[in-house]
Design an enzyme around this catalytic site. Structure first.
Site, short mmCIF file in Angstrom:
data_model
loop_
_atom_site.label_atom_id
_atom_site.label_comp_id
_atom_site.label_asym_id
_atom_site.label_seq_id
_atom_site.Cartn_x
_atom_site.Cartn_y
_atom_site.Cartn_z
N GLU A 75 4.18 -42.21 -28.50
CA GLU A 75 3.95 -43.67 -28.63
C GLU A 75 4.84 -44.33 -29.68
OE1 GLU A 75 1.87 -41.30 -29.59
OE2 GLU A 75 0.62 -41.88 -31.28
N CYS A 104 -1.43 -35.33 -29.26
CA CYS A 104 -1.70 -34.62 -30.51
C CYS A 104 -3.10 -34.01 -30.48
CB CYS A 104 -1.46 -35.52 -31.70
SG CYS A 104 -1.01 -34.58 -33.17
N HIS A 132 3.91 -37.34 -30.92
CA HIS A 132 3.45 -38.72 -30.70
C HIS A 132 4.50 -39.54 -29.96
CE1 HIS A 132 -0.26 -38.64 -33.07
NE2 HIS A 132 0.38 -37.72 -33.78
N GLN A 149 -4.87 -30.85 -28.23
CA GLN A 149 -5.67 -29.76 -28.80
C GLN A 149 -7.03 -29.69 -28.12
OE1 GLN A 149 -5.64 -30.59 -33.05
NE2 GLN A 149 -3.44 -30.17 -33.24
N GLU A 202 -9.58 -26.56 -37.59
CA GLU A 202 -9.78 -27.79 -38.36
C GLU A 202 -11.27 -28.14 -38.42
OE1 GLU A 202 -7.84 -31.27 -36.71
OE2 GLU A 202 -8.35 -32.51 -38.44
N ASP A 247 3.62 -52.12 -39.13
CA ASP A 247 4.59 -53.16 -38.79
C ASP A 247 5.94 -52.56 -38.38
OD1 ASP A 247 3.14 -55.48 -38.92
OD2 ASP A 247 3.42 -55.73 -41.07
N1 GLN Z 1 -6.00 -33.24 -36.65
C1 GLN Z 1 -5.01 -32.60 -35.84
C2 GLN Z 1 -3.99 -31.86 -36.68
O1 GLN Z 1 -3.88 -32.08 -37.86
C3 GLN Z 1 -4.31 -33.62 -34.95
C4 GLN Z 1 -3.55 -34.65 -35.70
C5 GLN Z 1 -3.17 -35.83 -34.85
O2 GLN Z 1 -3.72 -36.04 -33.78
N2 GLN Z 1 -2.23 -36.62 -35.32
O3 GLN Z 1 -3.27 -31.02 -36.18
#
Ligand code: GLN
Length: 546
Positions: A507, A379, A505, A383, A403, A72
């Site tokens: 957004e 993000c 991000h 990657q 990861e 929100d």
């Molecule tokens: N999983 C990835 C990281 O931890 C990307 C995280 C994401 O997209 N917010 O770096």
């Protein structure tokens, strides 16, 4: 003058759009020149939504100061200018955690620690902290998550009851309910609203205004009925009908029913009428697009969930507004794209965690790179774009992010040593705003029009600089860097109309009245591609610096 408080509660069912309503009211008050603050209380026990699955909770919205907050707050950001930080959102978990830590320190020595007054005092003190966050705040809007009658929201209800008892002239309660239309009976029903107001009254809260979510405008006789049963003046029974086309119509609809006039009267606020010029101009563009829809595919893991990528969806719409076009979003589940993802003018891969869906996102990145289709990686999306490039351009077999494959021979994306030391999972990522320096003559620089930007992060893994020169030799450009730590924040493929990834991000910082520059540029690239597709030619390069 004393600070005024508006408490917004919800009844009958959840998902009525309390956040949107609160944000709209905030906007109308701001439009009258009032300085507002916004606060959301969430009754669950998680300390923040950061550890919850998006299926449970939807998107996690991140603030500049690294708060992982309720989605929100994204509505608050898009609709208002209120400053948002960790103090703008609190969960029961956070509140109990604070009180219990205090108890362990011995701060309550000798006393029994109880929901009333200790938890309720902590809730009240958080309202005051939010009110004092910025000098000159005149109105604080406090939204209580959940539905009236829930066991877990009771301490919040009790706290706002007390808060008003202590400041009778400075508070009002707005209750949002649902007035369903029963098709079989051909009737609109007010009983659920009456019952939810009854529950409120049992707690000691009298609503000053009732907002009725409904499919169609409510007839006056129904408003009269709700007014009589709920002891609210008829003019303060307002309908909030389903919007025709865009959620951005809500503030205008509420304004037309004089909600902000009424609030100012109730709280004795002297403020000129609301100025909605800028908002209405934006809305005109939304409702009258000049071009056929641009088709953008999103390849993610939670595409069935309405709110998992809320800010990404909204930001794409903002990009469409900036380009005066309409937008069609096509959803692709990243672990089920065997049938392909063809048919869109551009693709976006949003953030994400864990192994599921990785290879589908790799396919999407490869498809866009090879076919020169616009691609925006956010993000995890960046990657993936880099791992795909390593595997298929640099020919590094098995290249991966640690990861997913901790033992990969080519850890293109890996964890920083500081992150490796961390054991707890909650609130320990690289979070919040970081500066980023842009390279001139890049898509990024062209979009932002300046060299130094600040964007918000939420991730653990980073691009591994050991591979940087190998990438650059093959045409990857790293056009945004966090210089202090030498971290790659933006990557662009040189020989491509628009293939760009960001580790942050964007957004979280887009508004319909000031769309984020990267979304604007991405939608523009998709528009160019769609025109090229329509005329049967190759996609044009979006205008670029070098
Ligand atoms: N999983 C990835 C990281 O931890 C990307 C995280 C994401 O997209 N917010 O770096």
């Amino acid at each position: 003058m004393s600070i005024k408080y508006i408490f917004i509660t919800g009844g009958v069912v959840s998902s009525l759009g309390k956040g949107l309503t609160s944000a709209s009211i905030g906007q109308l008050l701001e439009g009258r020149g009032l300085k507002i603050a916004m606060l959301k209380f969430d009754p669950y026990l998680n300390v923040d939504p950061g550890t919850m699955n998006p299926f449970q909770h939807g998107e996690v919205y991140v603030t500049d100061d690294g708060g992982e907050t309720d989605l929100d707050l994204g509505h608050y950001y898009r609709f208002t200018k209120a400053s948002l930080s960790r103090v703008s959102n609190a969960t029961s978990g956070q509140i109990y955690d604070t009180v219990i830590k205090r108890e362990r320190r011995g701060d309550y020595l000798g006393k029994t620690v109880q929901v009333i007054p200790h938890i309720t005092d902590e809730i009240k003190s958080r309202i005051l902290t939010c009110a004092k966050q910025e000098e000159g705040t005149q109105v604080v809007l406090v939204e209580i998550g959940g539905t009236v009658g829930d066991i877990e929201s009771l301490p919040f209800m009790e706290a706002i009851r007390q808060f008003r008892y202590e400041r009778p002239k400075d508070c009002i309660n707005i209750h949002l309910t649902y007035v369903p239309y029963l098709k079989a009976a051909g009737e609109v029903k007010t009983k659920p609203t009456q019952h939810s107001v009854q529950v409120l009254r049992e707690i000691g809260i009298m609503p000053d205004m009732i907002l009725c979510r409904c499919e169609k405008p409510l007839a006056e006789e129904l408003k009269a009925k709700i007014s009589l049963f709920c002891s609210v003046p008829q003019e303060a029974v307002i309908d909030e009908k389903d919007v025709e086309q865009s959620i951005y119509e809500v503030p205008v609809d509420l304004h037309n029913q004089k909600i902000d006039d009424m609030i100012c009267r109730m709280l004795d606020l002297k403020a000129p009428p609301s100025d909605l010029t800028e908002w209405k101009k934006m809305l005109h563009v939304v409702l009258n697009p000049k071009q056929p829809p641009v088709r953008i595919g999103i390849v993610g893991k939670y595409m069935d969930h309405q709110d998992a990528y809320k800010s990404v969806f909204e930001s794409l719409y903002h990009g469409a507004i900036a380009n005066e076009t309409s937008l069609e979003i096509i959803r692709f589940e990243s672990d089920a794209i065997e049938k392909g993802i063809e048919g869109c003018d551009g693709y976006l891969v949003p953030g994400g965690f864990g192994e599921r869906g990785w290879e589908g996102k790799i396919l999407a990145a490869r498809y866009c790179r090879e076919n020169k289709i616009p691609y925006f990686g956010i993000c995890l999306g960046m990657q993936v774009m880099l791992v795909e490039f390593a595997r298929n351009v640099l020919k590094l077999d098995g290249a991966h992010s640690t990861e997913v494959d901790p033992n990969t021979e080519h850890p293109i994306i890996s964890m920083l040593s500081e992150q490796r030391k961390i054991k707890n999972l909650g609130g320990t990522m690289r979070l919040g705003a970081y500066p980023c320096n842009l390279l001139e003559k890049s898509l990024a620089f062209e979009a932002y029009g300046k060299k130094l930007i600040s964007e918000r992060h939420r991730h653990r893994y980073e691009f591994n600089n050991d591979y940087k020169s190998a990438f650059e030799e093959k045409g990857m450009r790293f056009t945004g860097v966090f210089e202090k730590e030498n971290l790659c924040e933006i990557s662009e493929i040189a020989d491509h109309p628009w293939m760009l990834g960001v580790q942050f991000h964007p957004e979280f910082k887009s508004k319909p009245v000031s769309p984020h520059p990267l979304f604007t540029q991405f939608v523009q690239a998709c528009l160019l591609a769609s025109r090229a597709n329509a005329s049967g030619g190759a996609p044009h390069a979006a205008h670029r610096g070098g």
